[in-house]
Design a protein around this motif. Structure first.
Motif, PDB file in Angstrom:
ATOM      1  N   UNK A 628       0.865  -1.275  -0.036  1.00  0.00           N
ATOM      2  CA  UNK A 628       0.272  -0.109   0.002  1.00  0.00           C
ATOM      3  C   UNK A 628       0.773   1.200  -0.027  1.00  0.00           C
ATOM      4  N   UNK A 629       1.733   0.875   0.474  1.00  0.00           N
ATOM      5  CA  UNK A 629       3.378   2.140   0.508  1.00  0.00           C
ATOM      6  C   UNK A 629       3.129   2.992  -1.095  1.00  0.00           C
ATOM      7  N   UNK A 630       3.636   1.511  -1.793  1.00  0.00           N
ATOM      8  CA  UNK A 630       4.073   1.376  -2.897  1.00  0.00           C
ATOM      9  C   UNK A 630       2.967   2.154  -3.749  1.00  0.00           C
ATOM     10  N   UNK A 631       1.557   1.798  -3.617  1.00  0.00           N
ATOM     11  CA  UNK A 631       0.634   2.190  -4.549  1.00  0.00           C
ATOM     12  C   UNK A 631       0.278   3.462  -4.474  1.00  0.00           C
ATOM     13  N   UNK A 636       0.040   9.250  -6.092  1.00  0.00           N
ATOM     14  CA  UNK A 636       0.221  10.447  -5.613  1.00  0.00           C
ATOM     15  C   UNK A 636       0.907  11.402  -7.160  1.00  0.00           C
ATOM     16  N   UNK A 637       1.962  10.262  -7.420  1.00  0.00           N
ATOM     17  CA  UNK A 637       2.446  11.151  -8.935  1.00  0.00           C
ATOM     18  C   UNK A 637       1.776  10.957  -9.704  1.00  0.00           C
ATOM     19  N   UNK A 688      11.934  -8.751   1.203  1.00  0.00           N
ATOM     20  CA  UNK A 688       9.896  -7.756  -0.593  1.00  0.00           C
ATOM     21  C   UNK A 688      10.722  -6.855  -0.595  1.00  0.00           C
ATOM     22  N   UNK A 689      10.380  -6.606  -2.362  1.00  0.00           N
ATOM     23  CA  UNK A 689      10.683  -5.471  -2.603  1.00  0.00           C
ATOM     24  C   UNK A 689       9.935  -5.414  -3.663  1.00  0.00           C
ATOM     25  N   UNK A 690       9.562  -3.928  -3.501  1.00  0.00           N
ATOM     26  CA  UNK A 690       8.556  -3.652  -4.324  1.00  0.00           C
ATOM     27  C   UNK A 690       9.032  -2.704  -4.917  1.00  0.00           C
ATOM     28  N   UNK A 691       7.659  -2.403  -6.214  1.00  0.00           N
ATOM     29  CA  UNK A 691       8.468  -2.156  -7.282  1.00  0.00           C
ATOM     30  C   UNK A 691       7.004  -1.703  -8.286  1.00  0.00           C
TER      31      UNK A 691
END
Length: 808
Positions: A628-631, A636-637, A688-691
């Motif tokens: 949810x952080x990367x989302x 926001x971008x 865990x790596x989020x992209x």
């Protein structure tokens, strides 16, 4: 930064109105953002004058009131009803006349009006202490000395000196102007250049010799890192009495919105705001072993600041410790609570130092401590002011507290900081400014800025720039100094157009990159740059990569088809070096070949996040980065680019264990997800790596065709309602969100998902969503009936179209 007009005049004798000073400061690069009047007593006691009570009689309709006649030396005596028990004939008193505005203890204003009190005329008010802001007493009116002049103003009688406060926007490069003395120095340079007939000289800051020390006490200084504590000085003072500061000192500080504390703290603040040199006073008796060690903090050491908050330090922090290595001060940022001054303090060690600006900034930002001291140390203070400020402060403490000097001045200064040598070429100056300025004029400006001319010829000057100008290290910096004193407005603008029009379609990408970079940096991301060449080991999932003959490295034999490739290389490198908290982003091109042999380039943004959201500390604990952080970063971008409307659905990207794709008009503009563990190729597969991958070509098209609109913030309160729903596992949040907005288009503002549950309590092939709904009507306050009607309509649509049930 707040600057006092009166304080400036104490340092530099000039005859200018505040408005003129404001105009000059702005013209020389010290922009005055705001200018306001200041009065020691709010309102300045306008309309309050001295009167004499000529008679008092009992109020005919009130036992506790008297009707007085008060002579104010202007027309007939005023009739004033007064309830004070001590009012009497012959007294000199403060009278608030009709129209005067006073302020109560909470700062609320009230105006004195002519009125009738219990049937008797009252043409003003005889004031008590608390009614004009001179104290808290309300037992009776203030009675003045017989020498008080009837008809004169209360402000004159009390010697209240009005002031004008300038709010100056100090840019990061103007370390030399972070004090009243620095601002006055710039003002003097301008005046000396523009007023040849008058010499404007700053009040000398050198102090007379201090009394001979008794040398009865010692302090041992061990500087274990002179790169961070480049100069450290101090002195011991005994028989100190901690009391409130004298009125003149309190008024100076209050004018610039600094709260007086006690005489010692106020003197250090006086030197800070007056001369730009931060000082710190320790309670000498609380320093174990009479020893100070200047060193890097030990890992996981704890520091309790003057604000009584505790901070977990790291090895990059620089601290002042006692003999037991207990941190007493976070150097350049904040003093420690354990060695702070209290009412029982009798002996102090007064510190004056010059700390490395990068070190102070690092500690300030790491721990979220922005102090007046760090503000100056971060920009660079004056190493030559260290001893001058220390002596002046010691002298003031001796004069104001009766203290005695118990040691010589300690000065640890291993490598003196010398002026910076700069060669200044007259022709270069003319080329940059675009105007020929006479050589003598340039020399006059340079010397007025206290930059010394070491040598000169017809073509150039060899200059010595004082250390208090840390930003002036190159020829171009000196040219800028000359121009701001000479005056930007004195350089005429050419009437010629020296550019030619053309039809080139310049890329908009730098503008978008800068906008997005600013946003990502604010979230703590760092920009990376990877190679366009990458290893063929990444292409087991892809068949469209472009192979190249690379004689330099057989490992780099393919062009990257995704920025994720180079991003994972950076992740792996950092993981191998025990760096597990990463926030990286990269703008770049990807390369592919289609089935028909056509080569393609694509412009992308790749964002990678793993580990903790913030550095672990006592306040935030350990909050890890999640999906949810990367989302939220991606959303926001998009919103920052003005892209408000998009569809979200599950992605089929094989590089992700799970993820989402963002679409506009069926075109994928972004994809996010949890990276497949085998792609990491690290020793442990549990990271865990989020992209997030964003298609910059499509984003720029959308952004350029999107008009950002603004609307007024609603004057009426918003309302939140929550629903806990049980639904089939194939139904997404987007389904629920879209149906809600189609059902209620007027007052529904926002829909969010804040909880998900899957388990036995909701049954197989089912899940539970908890959603919040924000309702707001710009025209009126929402009623309970209207809210319930909207929510019931939404729920009915859910039940009808999606077979949703309320969770019990």
């Amino acid at each position: 930064m707040k600057v006092s007009y009166n304080w400036l005049k104490n340092i530099l004798d000039f005859d200018l109105l505040p408005s003129q000073v404001s105009e000059i400061l702005t013209s020389i690069g010290l922009e005055v953002e705001q200018m306001e009047e200041y009065h020691p007593i709010k309102g300045g006691l306008k309309g309050v004058i001295i009167g004499e009570v000529t008679s008092t009689i009992q109020h005919p309709n009130a036992d506790r009131l008297k009707v007085t006649k008060v002579n104010v030396n202007h027309g007939e005596p005023l009739s004033i009803v007064c309830g004070a028990p001590n009012v009497a004939r012959g007294q000199k008193v403060f009278v608030a006349t009709v129209g005067a505005v006073l302020y109560d203890s909470e700062g609320k204003e009230f105006e004195i009006k002519k009125s009738k009190i219990r049937g008797e005329l009252s043409e003003g008010m005889i004031c008590a202490e608390d009614e004009i802001g001179l104290g808290t007493q309300h037992d009776g009116i203030m009675v003045l000395n017989n020498s008080a002049l009837v008809g004169s103003s209360a402000s004159d009688y009390l010697h209240l000196k009005a002031d004008t406060i300038f709010e100056i926007g100090i840019t990061p490069n103007r370390a030399d102007a972070t004090s009243h003395y620095g601002v006055a120095r710039d003002l003097a340079a301008y005046l000396n250049y523009n007023h040849a007939s008058t010499k404007f000289i700053l009040k000398p800051i050198e102090v007379a010799n201090l009394p001979k020390p008794t040398n009865t006490l010692k302090m041992h200084i061990h500087n274990l890192n002179s790169n961070k504590a480049k100069r450290f000085a101090g002195v011991i003072l005994s028989n100190v009495h901690i009391v409130p500061s004298p009125e003149w000192l309190q008024n100076l500080l209050l004018a610039i919105d600094v709260k007086p504390i006690n005489n010692i703290v106020d003197i250090t603040n006086y030197m800070l705001y007056g001369y730009g040199q931060p000082l710190h006073a320790y309670d000498y008796d609380k320093i174990t072993g009479a020893e100070l060690k200047l060193q890097n903090a030990s890992k996981q050491s704890v520091f309790k600041g003057l604000n009584e908050k505790t901070y977990q330090l790291n090895s990059n922090d620089f601290v002042i410790c006692d003999s037991q290595s207990n941190p007493l001060c976070l150097a350049g940022v904040m003093g420690g609570f354990e060695s702070s001054i209290s009412l029982s303090t009798k002996t102090i060690f007064l510190e004056s130092a010059y700390f490395d600006c990068d070190t102070v900034r690092s500690s300030s930002k790491t721990h979220g401590l922005q102090t007046a001291s760090s503000f100056r140390f971060e920009r660079g203070t004056d190493p030559n002011m260290v001893i001058i400020a220390l002596k002046q402060a010691a002298k003031l403490i001796i004069e104001l507290t009766g203290a005695s000097l118990s040691s010589d001045i300690i000065d640890d200064y291993p490598i003196p900081i010398l002026p910076t040598e700069v060669t200044f070429n007259f022709k270069t100056c003319e080329k940059i400014i675009g105007k020929l300025i006479e050589k003598e004029t340039i020399k006059k400006i340079i010397t007025s800025l206290e930059i010394n001319i070491k040598a000169e010829n017809n073509e150039a000057l060899k200059l010595l720039v004082p250390p208090y100008k840390p930003d002036v290290t190159r020829e171009i910096d000196v040219i800028e100094e000359v121009l701001r004193i000479y005056g930007y407005n004195n350089v005429n603008q050419s009437d010629k157009i020296l550019i030619s029009a053309n039809n080139s379609n310049k890329s908009q990408s730098p503008i978008f990159e800068k906008s997005i970079s600013s946003l990502l940096i604010s979230y703590g991301f760092n920009e990376m740059m990877g190679l366009s060449f990458t290893s063929n080991k990444y292409f087991n999932l892809e068949e469209d990569s472009v192979s190249v003959l690379n004689n330099m490295s057989s490992e780099l034999s393919n062009m990257r088809t995704s920025l994720l490739n180079s991003g994972l290389e950076a992740v792996r490198y950092n993981f191998n070096h025990k760096m597990f908290n990463l926030k990286l982003y990269e703008f770049g091109k990807t390369y592919s070949v289609s089935k028909d042999g056509k080569y393609n380039e694509n412009y992308q943004l790749n964002i990678i996040a793993t580990g903790l959201k913030e550095n672990e500390n006592a306040l935030n604990g350990t909050k890890t980065i999640d999906f949810y952080y990367i989302k939220s970063i991606t959303e926001n971008i998009l919103k920052n680019l003005g892209i408000q409307y998009f569809n979200i659905q599950e992605t089929k990207n094989q590089k992700f264990i799970y993820g989402l794709e963002f679409k506009v008009n069926q075109i994928i503009i972004a994809e996010i997800g949890l990276v497949q563990s085998q792609l990491l190729q690290t020793k442990n597969n549990n990271e865990t790596v989020f992209c997030a991958q964003l298609n910059m070509v499509e984003l720029m098209k959308l952004a350029l065709n999107t008009k950002i609109t603004y609307q007024e913030v609603s004057k009426f309160p918003s309302v939140r309602r929550d629903l806990a729903l049980v639904l089939n596992e194939n139904i997404t949040f987007e389904h629920l969100k879209d149906l809600a907005f189609k059902t209620e288009k007027k007052i529904l503002q926002k829909v969010d998902l804040f909880d998900i549950y899957v388990g036995a309590k909701v049954g197989s092939n089912k899940k539970s969503y908890a959603l919040s709904y924000i309702l707001n009507d710009n025209m009126e306050t929402l009623t309970d009936d209207k809210i319930e009607t909207v929510m019931q309509n939404i729920l009915n649509v859910y039940k009808t179209k999606l077979e949703v049930e309320l969770r019990a």
